[in-house]
Design a protein around this motif. Structure first.
Motif, PDB file in Angstrom:
ATOM      1  N   SER A  54       0.824  -1.221   0.000  1.00 53.66           N
ATOM      2  CA  SER A  54       0.000   0.000   0.000  1.00 53.66           C
ATOM      3  C   SER A  54       0.854   1.264   0.000  1.00 53.66           C
ATOM      4  CB  SER A  54      -0.913   0.034   1.224  1.00 53.66           C
ATOM      5  OG  SER A  54      -1.887  -0.952   1.145  1.00 53.66           O
ATOM      6  N   ALA A  55       2.004   1.206   0.657  1.00 47.96           N
ATOM      7  CA  ALA A  55       2.873   2.379   0.779  1.00 47.96           C
ATOM      8  C   ALA A  55       3.696   2.653  -0.483  1.00 47.96           C
ATOM      9  CB  ALA A  55       3.812   2.208   1.978  1.00 47.96           C
ATOM     10  N   ALA A  56       3.702   1.718  -1.414  1.00 48.40           N
ATOM     11  CA  ALA A  56       4.494   1.889  -2.638  1.00 48.40           C
ATOM     12  C   ALA A  56       3.840   2.904  -3.564  1.00 48.40           C
ATOM     13  CB  ALA A  56       4.646   0.547  -3.346  1.00 48.40           C
ATOM     14  N   ASP A  57       4.667   3.681  -4.269  1.00 47.55           N
ATOM     15  CA  ASP A  57       4.176   4.669  -5.231  1.00 47.55           C
ATOM     16  C   ASP A  57       3.637   4.025  -6.498  1.00 47.55           C
ATOM     17  OD1 ASP A  57       4.875   6.764  -3.552  1.00 47.55           O
ATOM     18  OD2 ASP A  57       6.873   6.959  -4.426  1.00 47.55           O
ATOM     19  N   GLN A  58       4.115   2.844  -6.814  1.00 51.05           N
ATOM     20  CA  GLN A  58       3.687   2.092  -7.986  1.00 51.05           C
ATOM     21  C   GLN A  58       3.696   0.619  -7.602  1.00 51.05           C
ATOM     22  OE1 GLN A  58       6.637   2.223 -11.163  1.00 51.05           O
ATOM     23  NE2 GLN A  58       8.160   2.937  -9.688  1.00 51.05           N
ATOM     24  N   PRO A  59       3.071  -0.250  -8.383  1.00 56.04           N
ATOM     25  CA  PRO A  59       3.098  -1.666  -8.023  1.00 56.04           C
ATOM     26  C   PRO A  59       4.540  -2.149  -7.842  1.00 56.04           C
ATOM     27  CG  PRO A  59       1.472  -1.305  -9.732  1.00 56.04           C
ATOM     28  CD  PRO A  59       2.235  -0.016  -9.565  1.00 56.04           C
ATOM     29  N   PRO A  60       4.875  -2.627  -6.649  1.00 51.34           N
ATOM     30  CA  PRO A  60       6.260  -2.993  -6.358  1.00 51.34           C
ATOM     31  C   PRO A  60       6.610  -4.395  -6.832  1.00 51.34           C
ATOM     32  CG  PRO A  60       4.925  -3.341  -4.420  1.00 51.34           C
ATOM     33  CD  PRO A  60       4.021  -2.747  -5.464  1.00 51.34           C
ATOM     34  N   LEU A  61       7.892  -4.646  -6.874  1.00 54.63           N
ATOM     35  CA  LEU A  61       8.426  -5.966  -7.129  1.00 54.63           C
ATOM     36  C   LEU A  61       8.741  -6.570  -5.763  1.00 54.63           C
ATOM     37  CD1 LEU A  61       9.321  -7.805  -9.486  1.00 54.63           C
ATOM     38  CD2 LEU A  61      11.569  -6.748  -9.310  1.00 54.63           C
ATOM     39  N   LEU A  62       8.272  -7.786  -5.516  1.00 55.60           N
ATOM     40  CA  LEU A  62       8.514  -8.472  -4.251  1.00 55.60           C
ATOM     41  C   LEU A  62       9.740  -9.366  -4.399  1.00 55.60           C
ATOM     42  CD1 LEU A  62       4.827  -9.581  -3.497  1.00 55.60           C
ATOM     43  CD2 LEU A  62       5.968  -7.425  -2.882  1.00 55.60           C
ATOM     44  N   VAL A  63      10.676  -9.266  -3.446  1.00 57.15           N
ATOM     45  CA  VAL A  63      11.880 -10.099  -3.450  1.00 57.15           C
ATOM     46  C   VAL A  63      11.855 -10.920  -2.168  1.00 57.15           C
ATOM     47  CG1 VAL A  63      14.397 -10.123  -3.456  1.00 57.15           C
ATOM     48  CG2 VAL A  63      13.166  -8.443  -4.848  1.00 57.15           C
ATOM     49  N   ALA A  64      11.407 -12.172  -2.301  1.00 57.17           N
ATOM     50  CA  ALA A  64      11.154 -13.036  -1.147  1.00 57.17           C
ATOM     51  C   ALA A  64      12.203 -14.127  -1.006  1.00 57.17           C
ATOM     52  CB  ALA A  64       9.771 -13.668  -1.278  1.00 57.17           C
ATOM     53  N   HIS A  65      12.502 -14.445   0.244  1.00 59.56           N
ATOM     54  CA  HIS A  65      13.388 -15.578   0.540  1.00 59.56           C
ATOM     55  C   HIS A  65      12.700 -16.517   1.514  1.00 59.56           C
ATOM     56  CE1 HIS A  65      16.652 -17.687   2.780  1.00 59.56           C
ATOM     57  NE2 HIS A  65      16.996 -17.949   1.530  1.00 59.56           N
TER      58      HIS A  65
END
Length: 188
Positions: A54-65
């Motif tokens: 929600s806090a991102a200015d644009q749809p973010p990329l998720l980097v998950a581990h």
């Protein structure tokens, strides 16, 4: 590149973890913040990811581990917020003897196809998830998969430092995701 949200697994990815190195090097990367890194609660982690997106200015990329890969699978069913894609490293198998009991709330992993592009990066000797398990999850989720060789759990103990090969994979994935989005926008 899009806004990037770093999603560590249990413990929050310590000082020697590639996610921590990447975040220090790139001010566009920020880490989601659940209430407890060591005793993960699925509802709390989903809410924390939702807040970060929600806090991102644009749809973010998720980097998950690790455990955060399972979080993404649960979150994408619970939320309709847009993301650019998900870069999923070392998907753990909840049926593995190595899977932490504290993470049992994440164990019923959704098998639904993701509503956004995703890439699974798998180590062939990951003690938390066999290559076969990671291939199965990638197929269920509609993810592309890269088998990155024998890197253990692809964490701080793997001794990867800032993991340049992983950075290259992420940059390629981000470019391809942006290209797919632009192609879809122009050609509908």
């Amino acid at each position: 590149m899009s806004d990037i949200i770093i999603l560590p697994g249990i413990g929050g990815s310590g000082e020697t973890h590639w996610q921590t190195h990447w975040q220090r090097e790139n001010p566009d990367m920020r880490r989601f913040q659940p209430a407890d890194w060591d005793r993960p609660d699925l509802k709390d982690w989903i809410a924390a990811l939702d807040r970060a997106v929600s806090a991102a200015d644009q749809p973010p990329l998720l980097v998950a581990h690790s455990l955060a890969c399972l979080l993404v699978a649960h979150w994408q069913k619970a939320s309709t917020q847009p993301v650019a894609g998900a870069f999923l490293v070392s998907v753990p198998d909840p049926a593995s003897d190595a899977f932490p009991a504290d993470a049992s709330g994440f164990a019923k992993v959704p098998e639904d196809r993701f509503r956004f592009p995703s890439l699974v990066v798998a180590s062939v000797n990951d003690p938390f998830g066999s290559i076969g398990y990671q291939r199965t999850r990638a197929a269920q989720w509609g993810s592309d998969i890269v088998e990155a060789g024998p890197l253990g759990h692809v964490n701080g103990k793997s001794g990867l430092g800032d993991w340049p090969a992983g950075q290259t994979l992420l940059q390629t994935f981000a470019r391809e995701t942006a290209h797919r989005k632009a192609h879809a926008a122009c050609c509908q």
